[in-house]
Scaffold this active site. Structure first.
Site, PDB file in Angstrom:
ATOM      1  N   GLY A  49      -1.794  16.808  64.038  1.00 10.21           N
ATOM      2  CA  GLY A  49      -2.573  17.550  63.660  1.00 10.21           C
ATOM      3  C   GLY A  49      -1.828  18.694  62.954  1.00 10.21           C
ATOM      4  O   GLY A  49      -0.734  19.192  63.286  1.00 10.21           O
ATOM      5  N   GLN A  54      -1.544  26.929  59.122  1.00  7.81           N
ATOM      6  CA  GLN A  54      -0.242  26.693  59.485  1.00  7.81           C
ATOM      7  C   GLN A  54       1.105  26.678  58.376  1.00  7.81           C
ATOM      8  O   GLN A  54       2.300  26.592  58.795  1.00  7.81           O
ATOM      9  CB  GLN A  54      -0.037  25.371  60.548  1.00  7.81           C
ATOM     10  N   CYS A 102       2.082  23.080  69.703  1.00  6.08           N
ATOM     11  CA  CYS A 102       1.520  23.630  68.412  1.00  6.08           C
ATOM     12  C   CYS A 102       2.859  23.656  67.633  1.00  6.08           C
ATOM     13  O   CYS A 102       4.080  24.371  68.139  1.00  6.08           O
ATOM     14  CB  CYS A 102       0.779  24.804  68.559  1.00  6.08           C
ATOM     15  N   LEU A 103       2.910  23.179  66.342  1.00  7.56           N
ATOM     16  CA  LEU A 103       3.899  23.203  65.581  1.00  7.56           C
ATOM     17  C   LEU A 103       4.270  24.837  65.093  1.00  7.56           C
ATOM     18  O   LEU A 103       5.207  24.999  64.703  1.00  7.56           O
ATOM     19  CB  LEU A 103       4.055  22.293  64.222  1.00  7.56           C
ATOM     20  N   HIS A 144      -8.192  21.745  68.638  1.00  6.12           N
ATOM     21  CA  HIS A 144      -6.917  22.592  68.607  1.00  6.12           C
ATOM     22  C   HIS A 144      -6.831  23.000  67.199  1.00  6.12           C
ATOM     23  O   HIS A 144      -6.581  24.048  66.625  1.00  6.12           O
ATOM     24  CB  HIS A 144      -5.874  21.881  69.170  1.00  6.12           C
ATOM     25  N   GLU A 145      -7.155  22.141  66.269  1.00  8.19           N
ATOM     26  CA  GLU A 145      -6.934  22.359  64.658  1.00  8.19           C
ATOM     27  C   GLU A 145      -8.013  23.106  64.232  1.00  8.19           C
ATOM     28  O   GLU A 145      -7.969  24.146  63.622  1.00  8.19           O
ATOM     29  CB  GLU A 145      -6.802  21.022  63.895  1.00  8.19           C
ATOM     30  N   HIS A 148      -7.435  26.899  64.715  1.00 14.09           N
ATOM     31  CA  HIS A 148      -6.431  27.544  63.818  1.00 14.09           C
ATOM     32  C   HIS A 148      -7.208  28.081  62.599  1.00 14.09           C
ATOM     33  O   HIS A 148      -6.860  28.936  61.946  1.00 14.09           O
ATOM     34  CB  HIS A 148      -5.546  26.537  63.358  1.00 14.09           C
TER      35      HIS A 148
HETATM   36 ZN    ZN Z   1      -1.383  24.171  66.328  1.00 19.85          ZN
END
Ligand code: ZN
Length: 179
Positions: A49, A54, A102-103, A144-145, A148
């Site tokens: 995701g 991000q 997480c990226l 999680h997304e 953000h």
């Molecule tokens: Zn993340």
């Protein structure tokens, strides 16, 4: 196709509350290009995701796609889903712990407790309302997304800071079998 640069923890864009996207704005080619680039970036980096903040765009847009990939070898299949202005309508009382990466927190994974099932109301990329029901890995990915969009990172929700690992160490020691 463009692969966008991913903001890393410490960049202020990751801590901002992202702005809602109006239906009129969705027709803007720049927004549609942003969504396409988010999808390309998520796939290129083997994410499950990605949220717009991000990639330095403080807007309430997330993309999620589940399936076998090198970062998440056990991820269940989930079709590509684009959510605009998503809101959590329901979260289950039942919660579970699992490891997340997480990226924007590159190289680390940590243990987080979250509700096991969610219902999310949102709009698709063309402004059509949609409702998503998800459980397990997929419910976790959506939560999680969505975090953000409110400036929250999974590391804020760690069950225990001792359960934060670099990926290589996690592979060796994370499940606690090996000393
Ligand atoms: Zn993340």
């Amino acid at each position: 196709m463009s692969i966008l640069k991913v903001a890393q923890m410490g960049h202020p864009v990751l801590r901002r509350v992202a702005e809602g996207v109006s239906p009129e704005t969705l027709a803007d080619p720049a927004i549609q290009r942003l969504i396409d680039d988010m999808i390309d970036t998520m796939r290129e980096l083997d994410g499950a995701g990605l949220a717009a903040p991000q990639v330095h765009a403080s807007k309430r847009i997330v993309v999620v796609e589940g399936g076998d990939n090198p970062r998440y070898p056990e991820a269940p299949e989930f079709p590509l889903t684009v959510l605009v202005n998503p809101t959590l309508r329901m979260v289950s009382e039942e919660t579970a712990e699992d490891f997340e990466g997480c990226l924007s927190v590159d190289g680390l994974v940590g243990l987080v407790r979250r509700p096991v099932a969610v219902v999310i109301d949102a709009f698709d990329r063309y402004g059509k309302p949609l409702t998503i029901e998800a459980e397990g890995f997929t419910a976790r990915a959506f939560q999680h997304e969505l975090d953000h969009l409110d400036g929250v990172l999974y590391v804020d929700r760690l069950v225990d800071t001792k359960k934060l690992f670099f990926r290589d160490e996690f592979r060796r020691y994370g499940r606690g079998e090996e000393e």
